[in-house]
Design a protein around this motif. Sequence first.
Motif, PDB file in Angstrom:
ATOM      1  N   TYR A   1      10.043  10.601  -0.030  1.00 56.26           N
ATOM      2  CA  TYR A   1       9.687   9.249  -0.473  1.00 56.26           C
ATOM      3  C   TYR A   1      10.087   8.261   0.606  1.00 56.26           C
ATOM      4  CZ  TYR A   1       9.536   4.892  -3.094  1.00 56.26           C
ATOM      5  OH  TYR A   1       9.260   3.613  -3.489  1.00 56.26           O
ATOM      6  N   PHE A   2       9.154   7.399   0.922  1.00 57.49           N
ATOM      7  CA  PHE A   2       9.360   6.370   1.939  1.00 57.49           C
ATOM      8  C   PHE A   2       9.064   5.030   1.273  1.00 57.49           C
ATOM      9  CE2 PHE A   2       7.699   3.684   5.356  1.00 57.49           C
ATOM     10  CZ  PHE A   2       8.697   3.794   6.294  1.00 57.49           C
ATOM     11  N   ALA A   3      10.102   4.237   1.002  1.00 54.45           N
ATOM     12  CA  ALA A   3       9.946   2.968   0.295  1.00 54.45           C
ATOM     13  C   ALA A   3       9.070   2.016   1.104  1.00 54.45           C
ATOM     14  CB  ALA A   3      11.311   2.337   0.042  1.00 54.45           C
ATOM     15  N   PRO A   4       8.224   1.225   0.440  1.00 51.91           N
ATOM     16  CA  PRO A   4       7.341   0.299   1.163  1.00 51.91           C
ATOM     17  C   PRO A   4       8.130  -0.679   2.029  1.00 51.91           C
ATOM     18  CG  PRO A   4       6.656   0.500  -1.120  1.00 51.91           C
ATOM     19  CD  PRO A   4       7.976   1.197  -1.011  1.00 51.91           C
TER      20      PRO A   4
ATOM     21  N   VAL B   1       0.877  -1.177   0.000  1.00 50.91           N
ATOM     22  CA  VAL B   1       0.000   0.000   0.000  1.00 50.91           C
ATOM     23  C   VAL B   1       0.913   1.226   0.000  1.00 50.91           C
ATOM     24  CG1 VAL B   1      -1.798   1.274   1.202  1.00 50.91           C
ATOM     25  CG2 VAL B   1      -1.785  -1.230   1.279  1.00 50.91           C
ATOM     26  N   VAL B   2       0.765   2.062  -1.015  1.00 54.21           N
ATOM     27  CA  VAL B   2       1.604   3.253  -1.150  1.00 54.21           C
ATOM     28  C   VAL B   2       0.699   4.480  -1.197  1.00 54.21           C
ATOM     29  CG1 VAL B   2       3.321   4.455  -2.530  1.00 54.21           C
ATOM     30  CG2 VAL B   2       3.379   1.962  -2.373  1.00 54.21           C
ATOM     31  N   PHE B   3       0.970   5.428  -0.327  1.00 49.79           N
ATOM     32  CA  PHE B   3       0.189   6.668  -0.262  1.00 49.79           C
ATOM     33  C   PHE B   3       0.859   7.744  -1.113  1.00 49.79           C
ATOM     34  CE2 PHE B   3      -0.553   4.480   3.771  1.00 49.79           C
ATOM     35  CZ  PHE B   3      -1.938   4.443   3.801  1.00 49.79           C
ATOM     36  N   MET B   4       0.049   8.412  -1.930  1.00 51.66           N
ATOM     37  CA  MET B   4       0.484   9.619  -2.624  1.00 51.66           C
ATOM     38  C   MET B   4      -0.208  10.796  -1.933  1.00 51.66           C
ATOM     39  SD  MET B   4       0.521   8.680  -6.704  1.00 51.66           S
ATOM     40  CE  MET B   4       0.976  10.378  -7.109  1.00 51.66           C
ATOM     41  N   LEU B   5       0.563  11.577  -1.221  1.00 51.63           N
ATOM     42  CA  LEU B   5       0.023  12.614  -0.350  1.00 51.63           C
ATOM     43  C   LEU B   5       0.146  13.988  -1.005  1.00 51.63           C
ATOM     44  CD1 LEU B   5      -1.186  13.301   2.406  1.00 51.63           C
ATOM     45  CD2 LEU B   5       1.143  13.429   3.301  1.00 51.63           C
ATOM     46  N   ASP B   6      -1.000  14.602  -1.267  1.00 47.95           N
ATOM     47  CA  ASP B   6      -1.029  15.957  -1.828  1.00 47.95           C
ATOM     48  C   ASP B   6      -0.690  16.957  -0.726  1.00 47.95           C
ATOM     49  OD1 ASP B   6      -1.527  18.342  -3.077  1.00 47.95           O
ATOM     50  OD2 ASP B   6      -3.639  17.938  -3.530  1.00 47.95           O
TER      51      ASP B   6
ATOM     52  N   LYS C   1       6.764  -3.264  -7.992  1.00 48.02           N
ATOM     53  CA  LYS C   1       5.776  -4.268  -7.642  1.00 48.02           C
ATOM     54  C   LYS C   1       4.374  -3.668  -7.665  1.00 48.02           C
ATOM     55  CE  LYS C   1       4.551  -7.500  -3.932  1.00 48.02           C
ATOM     56  NZ  LYS C   1       4.898  -8.008  -2.586  1.00 48.02           N
ATOM     57  N   ARG C   2       3.411  -4.489  -8.124  1.00 48.79           N
ATOM     58  CA  ARG C   2       2.027  -4.026  -8.148  1.00 48.79           C
ATOM     59  C   ARG C   2       1.582  -3.668  -6.731  1.00 48.79           C
ATOM     60  NH1 ARG C   2      -3.225  -5.962  -7.505  1.00 48.79           N
ATOM     61  NH2 ARG C   2      -4.760  -5.048  -8.941  1.00 48.79           N
ATOM     62  N   SER C   3       0.916  -2.494  -6.604  1.00 48.78           N
ATOM     63  CA  SER C   3       0.554  -1.987  -5.293  1.00 48.78           C
ATOM     64  C   SER C   3      -0.818  -1.336  -5.353  1.00 48.78           C
ATOM     65  CB  SER C   3       1.581  -0.951  -4.810  1.00 48.78           C
ATOM     66  OG  SER C   3       2.893  -1.455  -4.855  1.00 48.78           O
ATOM     67  N   LEU C   4      -1.376  -1.134  -4.176  1.00 49.68           N
ATOM     68  CA  LEU C   4      -2.537  -0.272  -4.043  1.00 49.68           C
ATOM     69  C   LEU C   4      -2.006   1.141  -3.815  1.00 49.68           C
ATOM     70  CD1 LEU C   4      -5.546   0.425  -3.598  1.00 49.68           C
ATOM     71  CD2 LEU C   4      -5.220  -0.156  -1.186  1.00 49.68           C
TER      72      LEU C   4
ATOM     73  N   ALA D   1       2.952  -4.345   3.087  1.00 47.65           N
ATOM     74  CA  ALA D   1       3.979  -3.310   3.228  1.00 47.65           C
ATOM     75  C   ALA D   1       3.351  -1.945   2.971  1.00 47.65           C
ATOM     76  CB  ALA D   1       5.117  -3.562   2.252  1.00 47.65           C
ATOM     77  N   VAL D   2       3.920  -0.923   3.578  1.00 55.63           N
ATOM     78  CA  VAL D   2       3.364   0.428   3.478  1.00 55.63           C
ATOM     79  C   VAL D   2       4.470   1.396   3.066  1.00 55.63           C
ATOM     80  CG1 VAL D   2       2.302   2.327   4.756  1.00 55.63           C
ATOM     81  CG2 VAL D   2       1.572  -0.022   5.192  1.00 55.63           C
TER      82      VAL D   2
END
Length: 437
Positions: free
Chosen positions: A288-291, A235-240, A330-333, A275-276
């Motif tokens: 940037y914070f790697a999962p 799970v990767v967050f894109m934070l505006d 890797k494929r992620s949400l 992973a987050v």
Amino acid sequence: MLIPSRTLVWGMVGLLAAAITVSAWSILQPFWWPFCGLLAAITLLDLLWLLWEGKPVEVQRQVPGSLPVGLLHAVKLHVSHRLRRMGRVQLFDQHPSSFLPQNLPLDLRIPPGRFAEVSYQVQPLERGEHPFGLCAVRLTSPLRLWQRQFLAGTAETVKVYPNFAAIVRYALLATDNRLSQIGVLQRRRRGEGMDFRQLREYREGDTQRQVDWKATSRMNKLISREYQDERDQQVVFMLDCGRRMLARDGELSHFDHTLNAMLLLAYVALRQGDAVGLTTFATDQPRYFAPRKSDATVNTLLNSVFDLQPSLRSPDYYQAAVDLITRLRKRSLVVILSNLRDEDDSTLAPALALLRKRHLVLFVSLREQSLEQTLQQPITTLEEGLTYAATGLFLNQREAMMRKLSSGGVLTLDTEPQHLAIELVNQYLELKKSARL
């Protein structure tokens, strides 16, 4: 600093009234100047006594080194003195300017040889590092005619983080299986992956590889292993971090609500074995914070974003997507946390199309409560009518954009900031249940 007390001020007013009376009654004039001299001597003696005592008050502050934003916290003060009389003390702690205090100043009466432990509450409204200054002390003289103000205690700095208290509450309720109390719907999947879940009696249709022969020999009946699907994902967050996130509903900004929700979902995802990671955009210094999925991931995330503040930039979704796609193999949400506007279509649509080639995308937009409230207000003037029409048009356009995103295969969530955390967690759990993640 020496300050005349209210007693002295009112005494001077009374003395002025007495002077007017004496000027009208000449028989009292022989007693006037001795009387004034006596009062001046008493006032001067009280002042000298106060100066001779020096700064006898000591203050020790107790405050946690880290605080969650938006919540009330107690600040404890240990107050002692070296006086041989009753210490009448007024305290005003120099708290950070972004903290809302309650119950200040504090008025204390401390007997000789004793101490007092008092507290007041503060509500941090901004994240980051914030300094507490020295404590301002006003000590009253023995005859209560003067007050001496000075500083005592020590200065210190505290860190204000996003609201990690929600994580603690989630963990406690999860332990007692009472997550429904905060609106989280618990969902469990059964499957035939490689993650062992439990032992149970053999059922018709179980494969031979599911049979646990050691347990079968002990129980004298067939025992099968039940597995659950492997759900180890990212799970990767894109934070505006753009200027729209500065909007406020209540005491917290949309950006703070977003961080609180992100941290809660990060904790839930880590508990699910995922992973987050995190990336920011529309900021002067992108982060940037790697999962990862270690036990320390939530703490690392907290320390990575606690001082992050929105900028005055406009979001460039496409450039943010390009930057992420080059780092994330890797494929992620991918969870995009933002505030949608109709002018975003030029960069948002290409960005989502690029991300969807490899990842599952969830676009989360925050709604402003003030806009909904505007539509509920009665219209009495032309200006109010124009405001109503413009607000309705704006909301209709945003709703149309959300429908357009959904029809293009993007998952969407449009919610108010106060409900963001729980709705985001439920959306994630629904994805886990449906095997889309």
